[in-house]
Write a protein that holds these residues in place. Sequence first.
Motif, PDB file in Angstrom:
ATOM      1  N   THR A  24      66.448   1.359  68.899  1.00  0.00           N
ATOM      2  CA  THR A  24      66.453   2.494  67.971  1.00  0.00           C
ATOM      3  C   THR A  24      65.101   3.188  67.907  1.00  0.00           C
ATOM      4  O   THR A  24      65.026   4.422  67.853  1.00  0.00           O
ATOM      5  N   VAL A  25      64.033   2.431  67.931  1.00  0.00           N
ATOM      6  CA  VAL A  25      62.687   3.028  67.853  1.00  0.00           C
ATOM      7  C   VAL A  25      62.458   3.989  69.009  1.00  0.00           C
ATOM      8  O   VAL A  25      61.945   5.104  68.834  1.00  0.00           O
ATOM      9  N   THR A  26      62.855   3.578  70.218  1.00  0.00           N
ATOM     10  CA  THR A  26      62.688   4.439  71.387  1.00  0.00           C
ATOM     11  C   THR A  26      63.529   5.698  71.259  1.00  0.00           C
ATOM     12  O   THR A  26      63.056   6.813  71.537  1.00  0.00           O
ATOM     13  N   LYS A  27      64.776   5.546  70.836  1.00  0.00           N
ATOM     14  CA  LYS A  27      65.649   6.715  70.704  1.00  0.00           C
ATOM     15  C   LYS A  27      65.086   7.703  69.686  1.00  0.00           C
ATOM     16  O   LYS A  27      65.089   8.920  69.924  1.00  0.00           O
ATOM     17  N   ASN A  28      64.600   7.207  68.576  1.00  0.00           N
ATOM     18  CA  ASN A  28      64.047   8.104  67.556  1.00  0.00           C
ATOM     19  C   ASN A  28      62.787   8.807  68.045  1.00  0.00           C
ATOM     20  O   ASN A  28      62.552   9.980  67.727  1.00  0.00           O
ATOM     21  N   ARG A  29      61.978   8.092  68.806  1.00  0.00           N
ATOM     22  CA  ARG A  29      60.752   8.709  69.353  1.00  0.00           C
ATOM     23  C   ARG A  29      61.109   9.840  70.312  1.00  0.00           C
ATOM     24  O   ARG A  29      60.508  10.927  70.270  1.00  0.00           O
ATOM     25  N   ILE A  30      62.109   9.627  71.156  1.00  0.00           N
ATOM     26  CA  ILE A  30      62.517  10.655  72.109  1.00  0.00           C
ATOM     27  C   ILE A  30      63.111  11.861  71.389  1.00  0.00           C
ATOM     28  O   ILE A  30      62.850  13.016  71.750  1.00  0.00           O
ATOM     29  N   LEU A  31      63.890  11.617  70.355  1.00  0.00           N
ATOM     30  CA  LEU A  31      64.454  12.725  69.591  1.00  0.00           C
ATOM     31  C   LEU A  31      63.360  13.592  68.964  1.00  0.00           C
ATOM     32  O   LEU A  31      63.460  14.824  68.939  1.00  0.00           O
ATOM     33  N   THR A  32      62.320  12.952  68.477  1.00  0.00           N
ATOM     34  CA  THR A  32      61.193  13.702  67.919  1.00  0.00           C
ATOM     35  C   THR A  32      60.490  14.508  68.998  1.00  0.00           C
ATOM     36  O   THR A  32      60.090  15.663  68.773  1.00  0.00           O
ATOM     37  N   LEU A  33      60.365  13.923  70.183  1.00  0.00           N
ATOM     38  CA  LEU A  33      59.766  14.648  71.303  1.00  0.00           C
ATOM     39  C   LEU A  33      60.648  15.809  71.748  1.00  0.00           C
ATOM     40  O   LEU A  33      60.138  16.863  72.138  1.00  0.00           O
ATOM     41  N   PHE A  34      61.971  15.625  71.698  1.00  0.00           N
ATOM     42  CA  PHE A  34      62.879  16.738  71.968  1.00  0.00           C
ATOM     43  C   PHE A  34      62.566  17.916  71.041  1.00  0.00           C
ATOM     44  O   PHE A  34      62.475  19.064  71.472  1.00  0.00           O
ATOM     45  N   ALA A  35      62.432  17.611  69.737  1.00  0.00           N
ATOM     46  CA  ALA A  35      62.178  18.652  68.749  1.00  0.00           C
ATOM     47  C   ALA A  35      60.863  19.371  69.037  1.00  0.00           C
ATOM     48  O   ALA A  35      60.791  20.614  68.982  1.00  0.00           O
TER      49      ALA A  35
END
Length: 414
Positions: A24-35
């Motif tokens: 989950t931590v990795t997925k959330n980090r990538i989503l923030t980078l997407f934004a």
Amino acid sequence: MNEALIQIGQQAKTAAYQLSLLDTVTKNRILTLFAEALIDHTDDILAANQKDLQNADQMPAKFSDRLKLTEQRVADMAAGLRQVATLPDPIGNIDKGWQNDAGLMIEKKRVALGVIAMIFEARPNVTVDASALTFKSGNAVILRGGKEALNSNLALTNILRTVLKQNGLDQNAIQILHDTSHETANELMHLNQFVDVLIPRGGAGLIQAVVKNATVPVIETGAGNCHVYVDKAAEAQMAVDIIVNAKVQRPSVCNAAEKLLIHQDVAEKLLPPIAKALSDHGVELRGDDRSRQIVATIKPAVEADWSTEYNDLIMAVKVVDDEQAAIEHINRYSTGHSEVIISDDYQSGQEFLNQIDSACVYVNASTRFTDGFEFGFGAEIGISTQKLHARGPMGLAELTTTKYIIRGNGQIRK
């Protein structure tokens, strides 16, 4: 079968396996980078969108509004990505666990669906919403947008894919078809070997074409023939405010109200100010004989009006005998999306909630709230109007399925 499409399917299947292992931590980090990447590339996105708008200069206004991106809409997409990052991750959750008579420990666990395909029309925000929700829920996605939005969709997916690649992840977790032909869309509907579920999002014609032709399992998202019923116990100003908001705020979307039903006991009092407020916002009203006797400017409605999703500044009006007549009318003509009763009578509200067979049923609120963002889902993959697997705005949980985890210590069945 198109070899290029088969390759896309194979790539999605491989990427889906990698996604299923992400924490989950990795997925959330990538989503923030997407934004962050969307904001950083706003000018590129708007330039691509401008090409689409120029190519679609003959498109009706109700459709060009869906297609158009602005700096604020890009910011809104980025905000949606960040909100998805804050949401609980459903993957790995245990719905329930128990021990059976044989001593087996059984758990029902949330897992990703796998590969999700989406066919949608000229709404570039769907590209980002779908990518966010599928990524967070551990699914790879294959996107097939409309030709009108191709430049915008390519720009958005290229930005997201670049983020994945830069962070050592399989960029094929997000893929978009460059070929927007009907033939390729039809082949995608039959890509059973690789696609686990297909979600159409758009007008009634697109959705029904997918439902009728696909061999891949389909989650049917809804055309929105949404109703507002004004009860005899309605408060006048509340009725005006809700109806105007539901119809006018963004008439091209599926949660905009298309029909107005009003109780005969209050029609002469409330219909004139409601009609004036709608007319002041440019809404064309089409009504039955009783409504036209009250407001002369209402045009005559025909049978087709009661089942039409206008996606435009048009609304059909009907005076009904009572609440039960309104409920029967709605259940007959509704697409099962969103319906509203405006009433200060608690019992009337409860009867409406209990008897209306739609995904979202409201008392004293606008249909415009039927939205994943408004429901706290961050974004939505679509609004399902069917009853199996998912119904209403579909967020992360609706993009998962379950599997049973069973632990034993040598049991055999007798």
